[in-house]
Write a protein that holds these residues in place. Structure first.
Motif, PDB file in Angstrom:
ATOM      1  N   ASP A  40     -80.358-125.672  34.510  1.00 28.66           N
ATOM      2  CA  ASP A  40     -79.730-124.830  33.259  1.00 28.66           C
ATOM      3  C   ASP A  40     -79.793-125.345  31.880  1.00 28.66           C
ATOM      4  OD1 ASP A  40     -78.701-122.998  34.972  1.00 28.66           O
ATOM      5  OD2 ASP A  40     -77.204-123.736  35.591  1.00 28.66           O
ATOM      6  N   ILE A  41     -79.813-124.699  31.038  1.00 29.67           N
ATOM      7  CA  ILE A  41     -79.834-125.091  29.528  1.00 29.67           C
ATOM      8  C   ILE A  41     -78.691-124.694  28.601  1.00 29.67           C
ATOM      9  CG2 ILE A  41     -81.150-124.683  27.355  1.00 29.67           C
ATOM     10  CD1 ILE A  41     -83.687-124.531  28.858  1.00 29.67           C
ATOM     11  N   PHE A  42     -77.798-125.607  28.324  1.00 25.27           N
ATOM     12  CA  PHE A  42     -76.783-125.382  27.724  1.00 25.27           C
ATOM     13  C   PHE A  42     -76.901-125.720  25.983  1.00 25.27           C
ATOM     14  CE2 PHE A  42     -75.454-126.601  31.826  1.00 25.27           C
ATOM     15  CZ  PHE A  42     -74.645-125.544  32.185  1.00 25.27           C
ATOM     16  N   LEU A  43     -76.077-124.949  25.181  1.00 20.64           N
ATOM     17  CA  LEU A  43     -76.196-125.255  23.884  1.00 20.64           C
ATOM     18  C   LEU A  43     -76.330-126.746  23.210  1.00 20.64           C
ATOM     19  CD1 LEU A  43     -74.009-122.762  22.256  1.00 20.64           C
ATOM     20  CD2 LEU A  43     -76.158-122.742  21.728  1.00 20.64           C
ATOM     21  N   ARG A  53     -69.643-126.143  30.408  1.00 19.81           N
ATOM     22  CA  ARG A  53     -70.863-125.716  31.360  1.00 19.81           C
ATOM     23  C   ARG A  53     -70.671-124.258  31.880  1.00 19.81           C
ATOM     24  NH1 ARG A  53     -72.772-131.020  34.773  1.00 19.81           N
ATOM     25  NH2 ARG A  53     -70.745-131.399  35.123  1.00 19.81           N
ATOM     26  N   ARG A  54     -70.179-123.395  31.295  1.00 19.13           N
ATOM     27  CA  ARG A  54     -69.958-122.029  31.829  1.00 19.13           C
ATOM     28  C   ARG A  54     -71.186-121.041  31.314  1.00 19.13           C
ATOM     29  NH1 ARG A  54     -63.351-122.207  30.678  1.00 19.13           N
ATOM     30  NH2 ARG A  54     -62.948-123.670  32.274  1.00 19.13           N
ATOM     31  N   ILE A  55     -71.599-121.371  30.078  1.00 17.08           N
ATOM     32  CA  ILE A  55     -72.459-120.465  29.534  1.00 17.08           C
ATOM     33  C   ILE A  55     -73.811-121.091  29.583  1.00 17.08           C
ATOM     34  CG2 ILE A  55     -72.823-118.718  27.792  1.00 17.08           C
ATOM     35  CD1 ILE A  55     -70.046-118.760  27.064  1.00 17.08           C
ATOM     36  N   THR A  56     -74.672-120.543  30.154  1.00 16.32           N
ATOM     37  CA  THR A  56     -76.146-121.102  30.176  1.00 16.32           C
ATOM     38  C   THR A  56     -76.917-120.209  29.198  1.00 16.32           C
ATOM     39  OG1 THR A  56     -77.074-119.806  31.785  1.00 16.32           O
ATOM     40  CG2 THR A  56     -75.987-122.112  32.419  1.00 16.32           C
ATOM     41  N   MET A  57     -77.995-120.683  28.250  1.00 13.57           N
ATOM     42  CA  MET A  57     -78.742-119.996  27.726  1.00 13.57           C
ATOM     43  C   MET A  57     -80.453-119.590  28.506  1.00 13.57           C
ATOM     44  SD  MET A  57     -77.476-120.484  24.813  1.00 13.57           S
ATOM     45  CE  MET A  57     -75.848-120.634  25.724  1.00 13.57           C
ATOM     46  N   GLY A  58     -80.319-120.081  29.815  1.00 14.52           N
ATOM     47  CA  GLY A  58     -81.278-119.672  30.573  1.00 14.52           C
ATOM     48  C   GLY A  58     -81.646-120.959  31.533  1.00 14.52           C
ATOM     49  N   ASN A  59     -82.529-120.853  32.368  1.00 12.86           N
ATOM     50  CA  ASN A  59     -82.521-121.869  33.394  1.00 12.86           C
ATOM     51  C   ASN A  59     -84.183-122.060  33.343  1.00 12.86           C
ATOM     52  OD1 ASN A  59     -83.511-122.880  36.477  1.00 12.86           O
ATOM     53  ND2 ASN A  59     -81.433-123.329  36.237  1.00 12.86           N
ATOM     54  N   ILE A  60     -84.541-123.248  33.307  1.00  6.27           N
ATOM     55  CA  ILE A  60     -86.037-123.641  32.878  1.00  6.27           C
ATOM     56  C   ILE A  60     -86.960-123.496  34.493  1.00  6.27           C
ATOM     57  CG2 ILE A  60     -85.812-126.184  33.578  1.00  6.27           C
ATOM     58  CD1 ILE A  60     -87.994-126.888  31.512  1.00  6.27           C
ATOM     59  N   MET A  61     -86.169-123.601  35.638  1.00  4.97           N
ATOM     60  CA  MET A  61     -86.897-123.212  36.746  1.00  4.97           C
ATOM     61  C   MET A  61     -87.245-121.712  37.053  1.00  4.97           C
ATOM     62  SD  MET A  61     -87.713-126.106  37.813  1.00  4.97           S
ATOM     63  CE  MET A  61     -88.227-125.581  39.499  1.00  4.97           C
ATOM     64  N   GLN A  62     -86.583-121.054  36.263  1.00  4.92           N
ATOM     65  CA  GLN A  62     -86.684-119.540  36.233  1.00  4.92           C
ATOM     66  C   GLN A  62     -87.426-118.703  35.052  1.00  4.92           C
ATOM     67  OE1 GLN A  62     -82.608-118.077  36.812  1.00  4.92           O
ATOM     68  NE2 GLN A  62     -82.322-119.178  38.663  1.00  4.92           N
ATOM     69  N   GLU A  63     -87.479-119.488  34.340  1.00  3.42           N
ATOM     70  CA  GLU A  63     -88.307-119.123  32.994  1.00  3.42           C
ATOM     71  C   GLU A  63     -89.085-120.189  32.254  1.00  3.42           C
ATOM     72  OE1 GLU A  63     -85.575-116.372  30.294  1.00  3.42           O
ATOM     73  OE2 GLU A  63     -84.079-117.182  31.644  1.00  3.42           O
ATOM     74  N   CYS A 109     -67.465-117.700  16.686  1.00  2.00           N
ATOM     75  CA  CYS A 109     -66.751-116.856  17.415  1.00  2.00           C
ATOM     76  C   CYS A 109     -66.832-116.727  18.818  1.00  2.00           C
ATOM     77  CB  CYS A 109     -66.888-115.494  16.771  1.00  2.00           C
ATOM     78  SG  CYS A 109     -68.421-114.855  17.001  1.00  2.00           S
ATOM     79  N   LEU A 110     -68.165-117.505  19.326  1.00  3.42           N
ATOM     80  CA  LEU A 110     -68.519-117.211  20.769  1.00  3.42           C
ATOM     81  C   LEU A 110     -67.973-118.557  21.601  1.00  3.42           C
ATOM     82  CD1 LEU A 110     -72.323-115.896  20.236  1.00  3.42           C
ATOM     83  CD2 LEU A 110     -70.247-114.639  20.769  1.00  3.42           C
ATOM     84  N   ASN A 111     -67.669-118.440  22.758  1.00  3.27           N
ATOM     85  CA  ASN A 111     -67.312-119.589  23.856  1.00  3.27           C
ATOM     86  C   ASN A 111     -68.764-120.267  24.029  1.00  3.27           C
ATOM     87  OD1 ASN A 111     -64.679-119.396  24.150  1.00  3.27           O
ATOM     88  ND2 ASN A 111     -64.942-117.650  25.507  1.00  3.27           N
ATOM     89  N   PRO A 112     -68.957-121.564  24.080  1.00  4.57           N
ATOM     90  CA  PRO A 112     -67.644-122.468  23.927  1.00  4.57           C
ATOM     91  C   PRO A 112     -67.396-122.974  22.732  1.00  4.57           C
ATOM     92  CG  PRO A 112     -69.632-123.699  24.709  1.00  4.57           C
ATOM     93  CD  PRO A 112     -70.026-122.096  24.567  1.00  4.57           C
ATOM     94  N   CYS A 113     -68.015-122.418  21.517  1.00  2.00           N
ATOM     95  CA  CYS A 113     -68.059-122.959  20.149  1.00  2.00           C
ATOM     96  C   CYS A 113     -66.547-122.594  19.660  1.00  2.00           C
ATOM     97  CB  CYS A 113     -68.971-122.137  19.428  1.00  2.00           C
ATOM     98  SG  CYS A 113     -70.802-122.365  20.012  1.00  2.00           S
TER      99      CYS A 113
END
Length: 425
Positions: free
Chosen positions: A354-357, A364-374, A398-402
């Motif tokens: 899982d890639i995080f900002l 660790r709730r919002i992922t940017m994507g997953n390197i094993m899948q993309e 304005c976006l979580n978790p920011c």
């Protein structure tokens, strides 16, 4: 039910459970787009066969707030099913191509699938084939200076492009989700926020990451730190050796497991910089200096960081609230800082891909994507990361978790931020 469909459904369930042990049955059903009845039937069957365990079971097995986790047997099943399904798809593609039929599928995508299959096929043999070095095989990068200057050399002085897109220059890897310490300024001190799951990054992921960094001619650094203590990973030396094929490598550790031999082994496996955070007191300076001398490594290979201070001195570090997960010490007010360059030059990869900002995101709730899948580059320039990058470069958190973050994200990465802003104009 068709066996292939059942295997696909089972694999989807196992992957979701393994990616987040906090999912309830209702959340799993929503993520998988299954009916609650269908999912419940599958979960009961998997539990009966010993592939999953159910937490907070209580008296009612159908409670929607139950939590789930894979057993060792379940993890083996997940790998086995992934292997079988990928193999079947590859055979289908090969047959189509062999018969001269055209398919509406990018050739690169097929190669990517085949590469994953090869990794899965060989993953059991990776550790046997690839052993740690007995002596260093890559020249030590000596221009990185102590403290923030070491990062400035990589981040601010290295701006590279691939396919007309600025690529990152700093990547953090969280190779293991456990720490042997419990520091009050770290979210790991609260098991409700950051529990020790003991999950470890696989060599399959390391192999894929290294290959994709080579493809984009990566010039930056990969730092092993993240959400756990990297020296607790059993394959730490092989991981460093592999990553050094594509990047500079740093290891950040609390030093508790270190001795002179381990320091030498890290050096021999092409680590560029070893950062030791000392939390116990000044006496540790002499302790580690003695180890370094006995290890017979260059003086500038190791950086000793004093972290033994109390709350009055912010524990000797740049204290932040880790996106609202801690509040100890004299914290900056949320909202003081607006702009953030983090997504312009770096990101963090968790143990499961899982890639995080950024390293501030302990939610660790919002992922940017997953390197094993993309593909890594596709995630970097993808819709999710682009949305966050545009907002943060404009100073809009304005976006979580920011929304919960109080970190100053403009210390590094100005060149990268300027390059992205030119693209977005």
């Amino acid at each position: 039910m068709d066996k292939n469909i059942k295997n696909t459904n089972t694999l989807d369930i196992l992957i979701k459970i393994d990616s987040n042990a906090s999912f309830s049955q209702r959340e799993l059903a929503e993520k998988l787009k299954f009916s609650l009845g269908k999912l419940n039937y599958s979960l009961v069957d998997l539990k009966k066969k010993g592939f999953i365990k159910i937490k907070n079971l209580g008296k009612n097995i159908n409670k929607l707030n139950n939590k789930y986790a894979l057993t060792t047997k379940g993890k083996s099943l997940k790998s086995e099913l992934a292997h079988k399904l990928l193999k079947k798809k590859i055979e289908e593609y090969d047959n189509i191509i062999k018969n001269g039929n055209k398919i509406n599928l990018d050739e690169k995508k097929i190669l990517e699938i085949k590469y994953r299959e090869a990794l899965l096929e060989n993953s059991k043999n990776i550790q046997k084939k690839d052993k740690k070095n007995k002596s260093r095989s890559k020249k030590l990068f000596k221009t990185i200076k102590i403290n923030i200057k070491r990062r400035t050399v990589i981040v601010n002085d290295v701006l590279s492009y691939h396919e007309n897109v600025p690529i990152p220059s700093w990547i953090e890897l969280s190779i293991i989700d456990v720490c042997n310490r419990s520091c009050s300024f770290c979210p790991k001190s609260d098991p409700k926020i950051a529990p020790d799951t003991y999950q470890q990054m696989s060599m399959v992921l390391i192999e894929k990451l290294t290959r994709e960094l080579k493809e984009i001619n990566y010039k930056g650094s990969v730092t092993l730190c993240g959400y756990g203590e990297p020296m607790l990973h059993k394959d730490i030396y092989i991981i460093c050796k592999k990553l050094s094929e594509a990047s500079f490598v740093e290891v950040v550790t609390n030093g508790d497991t270190l001795n002179s031999k381990k320091i030498k082994d890290l050096y021999n496996n092409n680590v560029n910089k070893l950062l030791i955070s000392m939390y116990d007191g000044k006496f540790q300076i002499e302790k580690f200096k003695k180890m370094i001398k006995e290890a017979d490594v260059p003086d500038d290979f190791v950086i000793l960081r004093d972290r033994w201070y109390d709350a009055k001195k912010d524990y000797g570090l740049k204290l932040t609230n880790r996106t609202g997960t801690i509040s100890i010490g004299d914290q900056e007010e949320i909202g003081k800082y607006k702009k953030c360059f983090y997504p312009a030059y770096q990101f963090l990869i968790d143990w499961n891909g899982d890639i995080f900002l950024c390293p501030q995101d302990w939610q660790r709730r919002i992922t940017m994507g997953n390197i094993m899948q993309e593909n890594l580059l596709n995630i970097w320039r993808g819709k999710v990361l682009t949305k966050y990058r545009k907002k943060l470069l404009k100073g809009d958190r304005c976006l979580n978790p920011c929304t919960s973050c109080n970190a100053d994200g403009t210390i590094l990465g100005k060149k990268h931020a300027d390059a992205w802003e030119k693209i977005y104009r």
